[in-house]
Write an enzyme that holds these catalytic residues in place. Structure first.
Site, short mmCIF file in Angstrom:
data_model
loop_
_atom_site.label_atom_id
_atom_site.label_comp_id
_atom_site.label_asym_id
_atom_site.label_seq_id
_atom_site.Cartn_x
_atom_site.Cartn_y
_atom_site.Cartn_z
N GLY A 298 -93.60 76.11 96.76
CA GLY A 298 -92.13 76.38 96.67
C GLY A 298 -92.33 77.26 95.47
N GLU B 40 -91.69 79.49 98.85
CA GLU B 40 -90.62 79.50 99.08
C GLU B 40 -89.74 80.89 98.12
OE1 GLU B 40 -90.77 75.05 99.56
OE2 GLU B 40 -89.25 75.23 100.76
N GLU C 189 -97.08 71.35 102.03
CA GLU C 189 -96.81 70.49 102.54
C GLU C 189 -96.96 69.54 103.42
OE1 GLU C 189 -95.26 73.18 101.38
OE2 GLU C 189 -93.45 73.65 99.76
N ALA D 284 -93.82 72.96 94.25
CA ALA D 284 -92.68 71.97 93.14
C ALA D 284 -93.99 70.71 92.38
CB ALA D 284 -91.96 70.86 94.21
#
Ligand code: NAI
Length: 751
Positions: free
Chosen positions: A118, A121, A143, A72
């Site tokens: 992300g 993910e 993260e 992200a």
């Protein structure tokens, strides 16, 4: 290849075989990251392939040549003002994942290069995952290293694929796995060579389409019977799961001391999902993600990440026209612990030849064995082929004289810590080497200016201060004298980066930056010891405060004799502020040098496993009775504030180029607690006025060694900070280096 229709960061390519490839290729970035506006492009791309009756199956791939999706976008997270804003971002991303999971046509993620955070993910709700066997392919959810948790379904969609225990391991450590390991774990279904990745992904997607709606790749089953039994016992029944989560929490708290809330929240939200189902788990994930994004710990960890990124782009000199010179061959003087480590990172990470010199064959043999040992370890772990190891080791040639030094570009010395010897080897290099050869010293305490005194070319002399063990420690502290030429600094910074280091550049002075701020920290521990605080109480207090080990364990590791020597050097240089308490010399007289000779503050008899025992004989030697009770936080603050105050003095004297470098140096060189952001961010977070008050109280109780640095007092008056809009700047030209008698220069305020 057919035509690609594009919108924003996504493109759709229709193939004749009934597959559509959704390409992710952000034209604005070298690597794809997930930004908020992807949702719109996503809806367009998947809406298009859903409606198209010719499309039976979808492949999701990256258009970048060497990376999938790096995660992200952190700027986007940083911009979140409230927990609610961040939780909504998480929900948005979860919605996208849900749309993928329930997509009426099978989606296969084709992963080549990094798929992190992300980026991983987004592959989890796909109906199949296939990865390239390239060494660049790495999968992970890092993260937690930024004080966050995966907020795009990662805490909920990972464990159904790889099991709860393996998922917790990935989530709680943030570790990255290769494609091969990912396949073994069940994180990807197939691994193929990169050139056939897309073809193989299309084949997998079409096979799933042929199976009918909702088909996914078969769930991975643990390979061995014992793994199957463990999974059954611990994950598939309520009691077993409780044991699993309780054990994980105990381990996490042991490691984090409760200082890193992300790890605890990860455990909580995974558990909600396992026990209450996906929907409840996703909501818990979004709420926890929101809270973490705006938490002070995440802010500090993210600031360190940004500092590291900035340092990667920093040439180490202020003048952008200065360019580093090419380094094709490195000379290494001394094949001891440090010399061998530096040799390894040079042949392995930089990929250039090293001419290694020691005073005798025995020294060379030991050094080569050390390098070989690291390489053998990698061969054993199958990270390196025996042939690649042999090629690497052939990059090192050895000598006991100066032969082969005529064509080296940089010489790094790591001979004994002796000024006379360092000056002599510098003269040898000037005699034998090229006209512009750089001479870099790895001294840990001698001022570089003193080593360079009498040199023919002092502008080519610099410090390159590595940390032990070199192959593991991330920091390199580069030290300029007032004579060092900027191209020399830039060349060494570039070399250090290639060696894999985070590099800070500081100005010369006794102890430079890192050794200097460590001095009063260790000294304070010695004072506390002399007051009768028990060894364990001291170590536990600092570990609880966030250091990886306590100061007494560190003394044993560094060597009590070395610390005593350095103690005198800093005392001579800085005066009473660094006067050591009486006692340590008695330990040295008793031949207690620490772990290296198995005689230190702790017992090293090879018998005691796990927790180390204190060797209580040290108390008698020091003439103290242990047992004085001081609150753990008071112990920790006395030591830590000494370090912080000294860091402020380094700033005010122009030893540091920036507060950023001071934070990075303390965290990566000395283990200053990352969640506190480094000494300067710590001052900003606590408030400079509060820090001054604490120091003044300690000064009144324990003496002038706690007198707050002048810059802190001034900043408190003016309401300035070390970072942010109202920040102070260090003086541009440093004062006299390495002397105690120089009056400290006042720091300038930024415009
Ligand atoms: P060491 O004792 O393991 O190695 C020194 C090596 O230098 C020995 O192999 C010795 O034979 C060799 N040597 C001595 N005279 C020489 C000469 N004239 N030419 C070539 N080689 C010669 O010491 P270590 O720990 O590797 O330290 C080396 C330097 O690095 C010291 O200046 C030390 O202060 C510094 N340093 C040490 C750190 C540590 O944690 N050990 C950390 C950072 C710096």
């Amino acid at each position: 290849m057919s035509e690609i229709e594009k919108k924003g960061v996504l493109g759709v390519e229709k193939r004749a075989n009934g597959c559509a490839i959704v390409w992710f290729d952000d034209p604005a970035e070298a690597m794809n990251t997930l930004k908020g506006d992807i949702a719109e492009d996503f809806e367009w791309a998947f809406g298009k392939v859903e409606k198209d009756p010719d499309v039976k199956a979808v492949v999701f791939a990256s258009g970048k040549p060497d990376s999938f999706v790096a995660g992200a976008n952190i700027d986007m997270l940083n911009a979140c003002k409230t927990a609610q804003d961040a939780a909504n971002l998480s929900r948005l991303s979860q919605k996208m994942q849900e749309a993928m999971a329930s997509f009426p046509k099978p989606i296969v993620a084709a992963i080549h290069g990094v798929a992190l955070g992300g980026g991983l993910e987004i592959t989890l709700p796909c109906h199949g995952r296939i990865a390239s066997d390239d060494s660049k392919t790495k999968l992970g959810l890092p993260e937690c290293q930024l004080g966050l948790l995966p907020g795009g379904g990662g805490t909920q969609r990972l464990h159904p694929l790889i099991g709860v225990a393996a998922a917790l391991d990935m989530l709680l450590t943030g570790k990255q796995v290769s494609a091969k390991t990912a396949k073994k774990m069940g994180l990807v279904d197939e691994v193929v060579p990169a050139p056939i990745l897309i073809v193989a992904a299309m084949k997998m997607a079409l096979a799933l389409a042929a199976k009918g709606p909702g088909a996914t790749s078969p769930k991975h089953k643990p390979a061995s019977t014992s793994d199957r039994l463990r999974e059954f016992a611990l994950e598939e029944n309520k009691l077993g799961r409780r044991v699993l989560f309780d054990q994980a929490r105990k381990k996490v708290l042991g490691q984090t001391q409760g200082n890193y809330p992300a790890q605890e929240k990860i455990l909580d939200v995974v558990r909600v999902g396992v026990e209450k189902g996906l929907a409840a788990g996703l909501e818990a994930e979004a709420v926890a993600f929101g809270e973490l994004v705006v938490s002070p710990v995440a802010k500090q960890l993210i600031s360190i990440f940004f500092a590291q990124t900035a340092l990667k782009k920093d040439s180490g000199v202020d003048d952008p026209s200065v360019k580093p010179k090419k380094v094709a061959k490195v000379g290494m003087l001394g094949a001891g612990l440090m010399g061998a480590g530096i040799t390894y990172v040079t042949i392995n990470n930089v990929g250039v030849a090293v001419r290694l010199k020691d005073k005798d064959d025995a020294g060379l043999g030991k050094g080569l064995a050390y390098v070989r040992g690291i390489l053998d370890g990698r061969v054993r772990k199958r990270r390196l082929s025996p042939m690649a190891r042999d090629l690497l080791i052939h990059r090192v040639t050895t000598t006991t004289d100066m032969s082969g030094f005529q064509d080296v570009d940089v010489v790094i010395e790591a001979v004994f810590e002796d000024l006379g010897l360092k000056k002599k080897v510098l003269a040898d290099v000037e005699g034998a080497g090229k006209e512009d050869v750089i001479f870099a010293s790895n001294t840990s305490s001698l001022p570089i200016t003193q080593i360079a005194e009498g040199a023919n070319r002092p502008e080519n002399v610099i410090g390159m201060h590595y940390f032990s063990p070199v192959e593991k420690m991330p920091l390199l502290e580069i030290i300029n004298t007032r004579s060092t030429a900027p191209w020399v600094t830039a060349t060494c910074v570039e070399l250090g980066k290639k060696q894999g280091k985070t590099v800070i550049v500081v100005n010369d002075g006794v102890g430079f930056y890192t050794s200097r701020i460590l001095g009063p920290y260790m000294n304070e521990a010695a004072y506390l010891l002399a007051e009768g605080v028990a060894v364990e109480a001291m170590d536990q207090a600092l570990v609880k405060w966030g250091f990886p080990v306590g100061p007494i364990t560190l003394l044993d590791e560094v060597g009590i004799d070395v610390a005593e020597k350095v103690g005198h050097i800093v005392h001579d240089a800085f005066g009473d502020r660094m006067k050591p308490p009486p006692g340590i010399e008695k330990l040295v007289a008793d031949k207690r040098y620490g772990r290296k000779n198995k005689r230190g503050f702790y017992v090293y008899d090879g018998k005691t496993k796990g927790k180390k025992e204190v060797d209580t004989a040290v108390y008698a030697l020091l003439g103290v009775t242990p047992g004085k009770v001081i609150a753990a936080n008071e112990i920790a603050e006395r030591c830590a504030l000494q370090m912080v105050n000294e860091a402020a003095l380094c700033f005010q004297e122009g030893i540091l180029r920036s507060a950023r470098d001071g934070d990075v140096g303390a965290i990566f060189g000395l283990g200053f607690p990352p969640f506190r952001g480094g000494p300067f961010r710590y001052v900003d977070a606590v408030g400079v006025g509060e820090v001054v008050k604490k120091l003044e109280r300690l000064r009144d109780q324990h003496g002038p060694r706690f007198a707050p640095a002048e810059i802190l007092v001034e900043m408190a008056k003016d309401g300035r900070t070390f970072h942010g809009e109202n920040k102070v700047e260090p003086p541009k030209s440093p004062g006299a280096v390495g002397t105690a008698d120089k009056p400290a220069k006042k720091a300038k305020k930024s415009a």
